[in-house]
Enzyme design. Sequence first.
Site, short mmCIF file in Angstrom:
data_model
loop_
_atom_site.label_atom_id
_atom_site.label_comp_id
_atom_site.label_asym_id
_atom_site.label_seq_id
_atom_site.Cartn_x
_atom_site.Cartn_y
_atom_site.Cartn_z
N TYR A 174 -26.77 -19.04 -33.08
CA TYR A 174 -25.84 -20.00 -33.65
C TYR A 174 -25.40 -20.90 -32.49
O TYR A 174 -25.85 -20.74 -31.37
CB TYR A 174 -24.66 -19.28 -34.29
N ALA A 349 -23.47 -1.53 -40.83
CA ALA A 349 -23.77 -2.56 -41.83
C ALA A 349 -24.65 -2.02 -42.94
O ALA A 349 -24.17 -1.70 -44.02
CB ALA A 349 -24.43 -3.76 -41.15
#
Length: 417
Positions: A174, A349
């Site tokens: 990102y 997760a």
Amino acid sequence: MTAPTVVPDVFSAGRIGPVQLRNRVIKAATYEGLAHRGRVTRDLVDFHVAYAKGGVGMTTVAYLAVAKDGRTDRHQVLWTDEAMPGLRTLTDAVHDAGAAVSAQIGHGGPVAEARSNRSPALAPSRRVNAIAMNTSQEATVADLDRIVAAHAHAAGRAAEAGFDAVEVHLGHNYLASAFLSPKLNKRTDEYGGSLRNRARLARQIMQAVRDEVGDRIAIIAKMNMDDGAPGGFWLDEAIPVAQWLEADGTLDALEMTAGSSLLNPMYLFKGDVPLDEFAGVMPQPIKAGVKMIGHRLLKSYPYTDGYLLEDSRQIRAAVNLPMILLGGVTDRPMMDTAMAEGFGFVAMARALLREPDLINRLQADAATRSLCNHCNKCMPTNYTGTRCVLVDRRTTRGTDWGKPAGYAGPNGVDPIR
């Protein structure tokens, strides 16, 4: 640095900055695909309440873009006045279920969805994105100043909305992570060249966030150790950057990650690569590209428990900050290993996508084993409501998120107002 002489129990209370968590297990950020037109839906609230009821100390809402041109999906929540009531509903609901809640904030940079954002994806340097089939535009210094300010604004709004923490995204290439990467950052100004210059944007972002929220909420950074790409950011540079962030005093905790959504998306996850499922949810011409060359872009890496531990312990040895271990934490032995090696928290997760109540069951019986088989078929569901495709949510133990396998996402559902 040495591990603490008294090893905490993973189910004991733990503190990150000003926030006390009931235990040391964090639901890691996994983009939910459940927002609608920039606002929270009831589905998104229920998604996180399930993990709170399932026993985590804190759940992380992902991914809350700091600016419209930083979104990686057109429905992602933006920090607008219209979004605030839904965000407050979400935080209140998680708190009522007994857990803390963190907001993952960041700017997608070259990973952003340029078409739906109707603005070019920004990057350190101009670059063609083979996966998204677009070209990133070089960010100007004015762009960077705006984005730094947008991070501060988002953090302030997070505090206003009742979040206990913000997790600032400095990973996966990102925008801030792309600036760290010598492969992606070819600039010759003050944001390029030396490691200190390439780290300038990340440090400015973290300083702006700290200046905005002070000690009102906890500040966590999620930072790459390794882009998984030749010539990219790697551990030898991650160590000094982590030390600089600690010295800046802008962090309450650090979570190390790996991989590049731009260059090597599967490097973080390990396990199977569900190419057919990825192609099935992609629009043309990306669908055709995935079918033709997906095996080159989406590489397979074997899964092992604690697969980021070896590199993370080198960061652990270099800083005094509380650290969160991510990557292959699925059972009590790995949790205990993390605590023994000086990590203050663990993040989970995929195992929780499969079983939202796994933490409650692990606390009741340390021999409990996760049912996650790391097939990674949950990953393509980002676009339609993130879930484990092997489980019918109507029969999953301990969750109220009653969406069956095949749920088509929130499109058409009114956002919370």
